[in-house]
Enzyme design. Structure first.
Site, PDB file in Angstrom:
ATOM      1  N   GLY A 264     -12.638  10.713   1.512  1.00  0.00           N
ATOM      2  CA  GLY A 264     -13.184  10.097   2.726  1.00  0.00           C
ATOM      3  C   GLY A 264     -12.517  10.637   3.977  1.00  0.00           C
ATOM      4  O   GLY A 264     -13.175  11.128   4.882  1.00  0.00           O
ATOM      5  N   ALA A 265     -11.200  10.540   4.016  1.00  0.00           N
ATOM      6  CA  ALA A 265     -10.483  10.950   5.209  1.00  0.00           C
ATOM      7  C   ALA A 265      -8.995  11.052   4.884  1.00  0.00           C
ATOM      8  O   ALA A 265      -8.557  10.588   3.829  1.00  0.00           O
ATOM      9  CB  ALA A 265     -10.688   9.950   6.330  1.00  0.00           C
ATOM     10  N   MET A 266      -8.234  11.643   5.812  1.00  0.00           N
ATOM     11  CA  MET A 266      -6.822  11.915   5.538  1.00  0.00           C
ATOM     12  C   MET A 266      -5.962  11.641   6.765  1.00  0.00           C
ATOM     13  O   MET A 266      -6.283  12.059   7.866  1.00  0.00           O
ATOM     14  CB  MET A 266      -6.697  13.385   5.096  1.00  0.00           C
ATOM     15  CG  MET A 266      -5.294  13.814   4.801  1.00  0.00           C
ATOM     16  SD  MET A 266      -4.606  12.879   3.405  1.00  0.00           S
ATOM     17  CE  MET A 266      -2.876  12.882   3.842  1.00  0.00           C
ATOM     18  N   ASN A 268      -3.102  12.695   8.046  1.00  0.00           N
ATOM     19  CA  ASN A 268      -2.104  13.629   8.575  1.00  0.00           C
ATOM     20  C   ASN A 268      -1.547  13.123   9.909  1.00  0.00           C
ATOM     21  O   ASN A 268      -2.304  12.665  10.758  1.00  0.00           O
ATOM     22  CB  ASN A 268      -2.749  14.986   8.808  1.00  0.00           C
ATOM     23  CG  ASN A 268      -3.674  15.387   7.691  1.00  0.00           C
ATOM     24  OD1 ASN A 268      -3.230  15.524   6.562  1.00  0.00           O
ATOM     25  ND2 ASN A 268      -4.952  15.508   7.985  1.00  0.00           N
ATOM     26  N   HIS A 300      -8.199   2.372   8.517  1.00  0.00           N
ATOM     27  CA  HIS A 300      -7.338   2.689   7.371  1.00  0.00           C
ATOM     28  C   HIS A 300      -6.441   3.895   7.679  1.00  0.00           C
ATOM     29  O   HIS A 300      -5.219   3.824   7.510  1.00  0.00           O
ATOM     30  CB  HIS A 300      -8.221   2.965   6.153  1.00  0.00           C
ATOM     31  CG  HIS A 300      -7.474   3.338   4.914  1.00  0.00           C
ATOM     32  ND1 HIS A 300      -7.188   2.428   3.927  1.00  0.00           N
ATOM     33  CD2 HIS A 300      -6.944   4.520   4.504  1.00  0.00           C
ATOM     34  CE1 HIS A 300      -6.520   3.039   2.968  1.00  0.00           C
ATOM     35  NE2 HIS A 300      -6.364   4.304   3.279  1.00  0.00           N
ATOM     36  N   GLU A 301      -7.039   4.970   8.128  1.00  0.00           N
ATOM     37  CA  GLU A 301      -6.238   6.182   8.379  1.00  0.00           C
ATOM     38  C   GLU A 301      -5.248   5.929   9.505  1.00  0.00           C
ATOM     39  O   GLU A 301      -4.097   6.353   9.448  1.00  0.00           O
ATOM     40  CB  GLU A 301      -7.134   7.377   8.713  1.00  0.00           C
ATOM     41  CG  GLU A 301      -8.204   7.692   7.667  1.00  0.00           C
ATOM     42  CD  GLU A 301      -7.682   7.778   6.243  1.00  0.00           C
ATOM     43  OE1 GLU A 301      -6.514   8.136   6.052  1.00  0.00           O
ATOM     44  OE2 GLU A 301      -8.456   7.467   5.308  1.00  0.00           O
ATOM     45  N   HIS A 304      -2.258   4.015   8.356  1.00  0.00           N
ATOM     46  CA  HIS A 304      -1.297   4.827   7.603  1.00  0.00           C
ATOM     47  C   HIS A 304      -0.159   5.344   8.485  1.00  0.00           C
ATOM     48  O   HIS A 304       0.892   5.719   7.976  1.00  0.00           O
ATOM     49  CB  HIS A 304      -1.990   6.033   6.975  1.00  0.00           C
ATOM     50  CG  HIS A 304      -2.532   5.806   5.590  1.00  0.00           C
ATOM     51  ND1 HIS A 304      -1.798   5.197   4.599  1.00  0.00           N
ATOM     52  CD2 HIS A 304      -3.709   6.157   5.017  1.00  0.00           C
ATOM     53  CE1 HIS A 304      -2.531   5.173   3.476  1.00  0.00           C
ATOM     54  NE2 HIS A 304      -3.688   5.739   3.702  1.00  0.00           N
ATOM     55  N   GLU A 323      -1.198   3.183  -0.285  1.00  0.00           N
ATOM     56  CA  GLU A 323      -2.643   2.976  -0.348  1.00  0.00           C
ATOM     57  C   GLU A 323      -3.025   1.500  -0.523  1.00  0.00           C
ATOM     58  O   GLU A 323      -3.902   0.992   0.164  1.00  0.00           O
ATOM     59  CB  GLU A 323      -3.276   3.838  -1.447  1.00  0.00           C
ATOM     60  CG  GLU A 323      -3.158   5.348  -1.182  1.00  0.00           C
ATOM     61  CD  GLU A 323      -3.725   5.798   0.167  1.00  0.00           C
ATOM     62  OE1 GLU A 323      -4.432   5.011   0.821  1.00  0.00           O
ATOM     63  OE2 GLU A 323      -3.440   6.940   0.578  1.00  0.00           O
TER      64      GLU A 323
HETATM   65  N1  PHE Z   1      -4.741   9.519   1.679  1.00  0.00           N
HETATM   66  C1  PHE Z   1      -6.156   9.467   1.925  1.00  0.00           C
HETATM   67  C2  PHE Z   1      -6.454   8.012   2.267  1.00  0.00           C
HETATM   68  O1  PHE Z   1      -6.491   7.132   1.533  1.00  0.00           O
HETATM   69  C3  PHE Z   1      -7.021   9.856   0.802  1.00  0.00           C
HETATM   70  C4  PHE Z   1      -6.939  11.282   0.399  1.00  0.00           C
HETATM   71  C5  PHE Z   1      -6.229  11.647  -0.723  1.00  0.00           C
HETATM   72  C6  PHE Z   1      -7.584  12.251   1.122  1.00  0.00           C
HETATM   73  C7  PHE Z   1      -6.144  12.949  -1.128  1.00  0.00           C
HETATM   74  C8  PHE Z   1      -7.524  13.563   0.716  1.00  0.00           C
HETATM   75  C9  PHE Z   1      -6.822  13.905  -0.413  1.00  0.00           C
HETATM   76  O2  PHE Z   1      -6.543   7.567   3.284  1.00  0.00           O
HETATM   77 ZN    ZN Z   2      -5.242   5.709   2.377  1.00  0.00          ZN
END
Ligand code: PHE
Ligand code: ZN
Length: 897
Positions: A264-266, A268, A300-301, A304, A323
């Site tokens: 879905g998304a990341m 970083n 959510h992102e 994080h 998570e």
């Molecule tokens: N860490 C990301 C998330 O939950 C998910 C993700 C995992 C995206 C691995 C890409 C690769 O928000």
């Molecule tokens: Zn996540």
């Protein structure tokens, strides 16, 4: 393939103080220069000296030096998994190297790759090693400074984590940018993007008065679809300040939308990368559900940044630390914004149809697994959603105030470091210990939730003494065996219950005795429903006696698992009349909905096994009719109370009733019940449809309940053959609301009628140039339950607008096929064979997407003999192909006994 075990965790022999990169991007390759400043890890000082392992995959090493002195890797030092220095200097030193990589031919979508001309990266979990040699483990945090060089015309925008501190021109039409990230981070949070991008920008002023620049980067032409994502981000940021007191910590925050993305998304650091389907949207291009999902993933992102980035995971076994907690936080945000009850119901339905299924199959694993081969296979609904449920139980058991104090303690203890799930629970335990009465449960026992897989079952028997007005409950808990875990211990299960009297009023619930003694807990806030009680079930057997109840022949209706207080299953024989009573009167919306779901499951199972339970269905028609007429309910509540259980859940229910699930028969049962309800409730449904139409034009989130109810009436009415609704649904597909268009398509989907064909053609015609939207058309076509389905799916895979390198499209078509019960589960096994071939082919290009898809074959044991054999055959065929580690692990789990 090597198994990685939690028990083998050792602190790294060397810390990395700095990671300095220069990334030069060219039209057909990239060069990466890295300088890594290592120093012996004091935390590993008492361990025997270990070699220094630098992971590296598909890297062409061009130069390597230690403290500036060229180093020729000797025999055994350079392998296909990386570089291993057996006798590294026992002092701080700098390792520098240059590698050449090939982002253009990288179809795995891990590491550095190209999506639609854009250079982009994905490093979680172990993608950084495809960019440069690096220990690439989450417990090693370092400061990053990155210089990017690229062609100015094809890559005018150069993005990385942190702050841009310098830009400039180079020769030959090239330019550079230097980015510095002041926050030490693990390599999995690294990101880099370069290409042609349009930018939407805005600002956010933090609670302490700092102005943060927010920028959203999209493909040229997509700017009109960014307002929703931007507004969502601003709301999410504000909420985290207000609820958790957590502020953003840098001067800029960037989001990039890319078309080719595995997940879905990341998150970083300061450079979130999103699957474009989770960014681009407005009322005309996205449904209400998609708008809500985008809002929650953006949140959510962003969340994080604290739970994941500032506090990261020590190793990948701790994945749920970030998570599960972040899902809990984004769910709370959505609940605050859109209403807690309906939101909770959506989440519970999803948990049952995905996580419960995983927990009951061959890929079941605990929230904190203890071994894996490919970590990518563990980005599961268990880690995410069950992980969130575990945290929700702590919240329920401790109460909001203590929970929030524990969160603050957790953040202050672990900020800037890599932590474990146990560190999190410890913070909860320590905060609870400061309460006047301490905690009402044993934390040591609670921790079992992290280590035991499987969905616990509460088996409840009751004894009603009508003459005395006394109710006795006998509650047994057990957790079924899962792979590698034959025996389970009792868990701490917060069970919230209540009683509903004959007149529909909540009855006060006084526990006279409990055996073994169950400590009382603080009264629950009103959101839990009137007169709710929290009982902590922590033994294999518990007895409760409630006295002072009205003396009457029938026991008061028993409302259980209010707000779905624990991720468990219940077995209790509650007669239909009692469930009907709860469906009409339970003051807890979740338990009320759940009572209806149980009735609907029973009716559907009966139909699937060939007999109609007429009496039950009559009672259901009456009950649903009363819900439709109840003026105190919103349209959204009505639509939710009337929604039918999902197929996955029905398969589970069939298994529990001792039958082998027959998916095509279950599917047919759903259609038949829709037809029956559509006919029997025709008048009230049409009346509500009329009432709801006026609200349809309102912009999300307004009007969504009305649209949802409209979609339900279309579905049921069309199933009942109402031509006028078929025409209205078709008109909606041609209209200006994506929500209504998709409800229209969904309502027509299972009926081979001219209106369906016209709707599908109109939708294609209109959206063929918008890949994100066209994916929903691919999914619908792949899941149409009539005609020669496999031929149609084969054609879709050859369709000129199908992009085999876009996981969204692959999932649309192959996931669409998997959800097409009559086709996928055809008794001759043709659906399974087709799927296995496709997975094997996909695995060559994209192992992460292939292995996730392979799980559609995991439940082979649960179907009757014929289907079991056919699905098993397909798995064996797959096992005989050349497979990635990822897909091999899933296939072997499925085949293991
Ligand atoms: N860490 C990301 C998330 O939950 C998910 C993700 C995992 C995206 C691995 C890409 C690769 O928000
Ligand atoms: Zn996540």
């Amino acid at each position: 393939m090597a198994t990685v075990r939690l028990a083998d965790y050792r602190p790294a022999p060397y810390l990395i103080n700095r990671t300095d990169l220069t990334v030069r991007l060219f039209a057909d390759h990239a060069l990466v220069d890295a300088r890594l400043a290592f120093s012996p890890n004091p935390g590993a000082a008492d361990l025997p000296p270990q070699p220094l392992v630098l992971a590296g995959l598909n890297l062409q090493l061009e130069a390597l030096a230690i403290d500036g002195i060229p180093h020729q890797p000797g025999a055994g030092e350079l392998g296909d998994q990386g570089l291993c220095l057996n006798t590294p200097p026992q002092r701080p030193f700098e390792l520098s190297n240059r590698v050449r990589i090939d982002p253009h031919s990288n179809t795995t979508l891990e590491g550095l790759y190209v999506s639609g001309g854009l250079f982009t990266t994905q490093c979680e979990a172990e993608g950084f090693r495809r960019i440069t040699f690096h220990p690439d483990r989450p417990d090693l945090l370092s400061r990053f400074r990155v210089r990017i060089e690229a062609d100015r015309d094809t890559a005018p925008v150069l993005l990385c984590n942190g702050n841009c501190i310098e830009t400039g021109d180079l020769e030959d039409g090239r330019h550079y940018a230097i980015w510095d990230d002041p926050f030490p981070k693990p390599s999995y949070l690294f990101a880099l993007v370069a290409g042609v991008l349009d930018e939407a920008s805005d600002t956010f002023v933090t609670a302490s008065g700092r102005t943060v620049k927010l920028r959203l980067h999209v493909e040229p032409g997509d700017l009109p679809y960014t307002a929703h994502a931007m507004a969502s981000l601003q709301r999410a940021m504000r909420w985290d300040e207000q609820r958790y007191g957590l502020e953003y910590d840098l001067d800029e925050f960037n989001i990039v939308a890319v078309r080719h993305f595995n997940m879905g998304a990341m998150e970083n650091k300061s450079l979130n990368i999103f699957n474009s389907k989770l960014v681009l949207a407005d009322g005309e291009t996205a449904t209400d559900g998609e708008l809500e999902r985008i809002e929650s993933v953006i949140a959510h992102e962003y969340y994080h940044n604290w739970t994941g980035n500032r506090i990261t995971c020590r190793d990948w076994f701790q994945l749920s630390l970030k998570e599960g907690l972040t899902v809990f936080r984004d769910q709370s945000f959505s609940a605050d914004r859109h209403g807690a009850s309906l939101n909770r119901i959506d989440n519970v339905a999803m948990l049952r149809n995905t996580q419960f299924r995983e927990d009951a199959g061959p890929t079941a694993h605990p929230v904190q697994p203890d071994a894996y081969q490919a970590i990518d296979n563990f980005y599961t609904t268990t880690i995410y959603e069950k992980g969130s449920e575990v945290i929700r139980m702590l919240h329920t058991l401790l109460g909001e105030e203590t929970f929030m104090r524990a969160m603050a303690l957790y953040v202050s203890r672990h900020d800037g470091s890599a932590a474990t799930c146990d560190d999190f629970v410890q913070a909860m335990e320590d905060a609870a210990a400061e309460q006047p009465l301490g905690a009402s449960f044993d934390f040591g026992q609670f921790r079992r939730w992290y280590h035991q897989a499987g969905t616990p079952v509460l088996e409840i028997q009751r004894h009603w003494d009508g003459e005395r007005g006394e109710l006795e409950l006998h509650i047994r808990q057990h957790t079924p065996p899962t792979p590698g875990q034959p025996d389970k211990l009792p868990l701490v299960i917060p069970l919230v219950l209540g009683l509903v009297g004959q007149a529909g009023k909540a009855l006060p619930l006084e526990l006279a005795t409990a055996e073994p003694a169950t400590p009382a807990t603080a009264p629950l806030p009103p959101a839990w429903g009137h007169h709710s009680r929290l009982v902590v079930i922590d033994r294999a057997e518990t007895r409760l006696r409630c006295t002072g109840l009205p003396r009457q022949h029938h026991p008061p209706a028993l409302s259980l698992l209010r707000q779905f207080s624990a991720p468990v299953k219940l077995t209790i024989g509650r007669p239909p009349a009692e469930l009907v009573h709860l469906l009409a009167h339970d003051s807890d919306p979740v338990a009320r909905w759940d009572a209806g779901q149980q009735l609907l499951r029973r009716a559907l199972l009966a139909r699937a096994s060939g007999h109609v339970d007429g009496q039950l269905e009559d009672e259901l028609v009456d009950a649903l009719g009363r819900i439709l007429a109840d003026p105190s309910l919103s349209q959204a509540s009505r639509a939710t109370l009337l929604s039918l259980p999902g197929l996955a859940e029905l398969e589970d229910a069939a298994l529990e009733a001792g039958q082998a699930p027959d998916p095509p028969a279950l599917f047919a049962a759903v259609m038949a019940l829709q037809r029956h309800f559509g006919t029997a409730l025709r008048e009230p449904l049409l009346r509500l449809l009329d009432e709801s139409r006026d609200q349809w034009p309102l912009a999300w989130p307004q009007g969504q309940g009305d649209r949802q109810l409209g979609g339900l009436v279309w579905r049921w009415g069309i199933a009942a053959g109402m031509e006028s609704l078929m025409n209205e649904a078709l008109q909606a597909v041609r209209g200006t609301s994506m929500t209504l268009a998709r409800y229209g398509l969904a309502a027509l989907q299972n009926h081979d009628r001219p209106q369906r064909e016209a709707a599908s053609a109109a939708f294609y015609e209109r959206w063929q140039h918008k890949p994100v939207i066209l994916d929903s058309w691919f999914a619908l076509e792949a899941s149409a339950p009539f005609g020669d389905g496999l031929a149609r799916v084969s054609d879709l895979l050859e369709h000129p607008r199908y992009d085999p390198n876009a996981p969204n499209s692959v999932r649309a078509v192959l996931g669409g096929l998997a959800s097409n019960a009559p086709m996928f589960h055809a008794a001759d096994g043709s659906g399974y064979r087709f799927m296995a071939l496709q997975i094997a082919a996909l695995d060559q290009r994209n192992p992460i997407t292939a292995s996730r898809l392979a799980k559609v074959l995991s439940r082979w044991r649960s179907y009757g003999p014929e289907r079991s054999a056919a699905m098993h055959d397909a798995l064996v065929k797959l096992a005989n192909a050349t497979l990635s580690t990822n897909t091999r692990e899933v296939v072997e789990q499925c085949l293991a006994d």
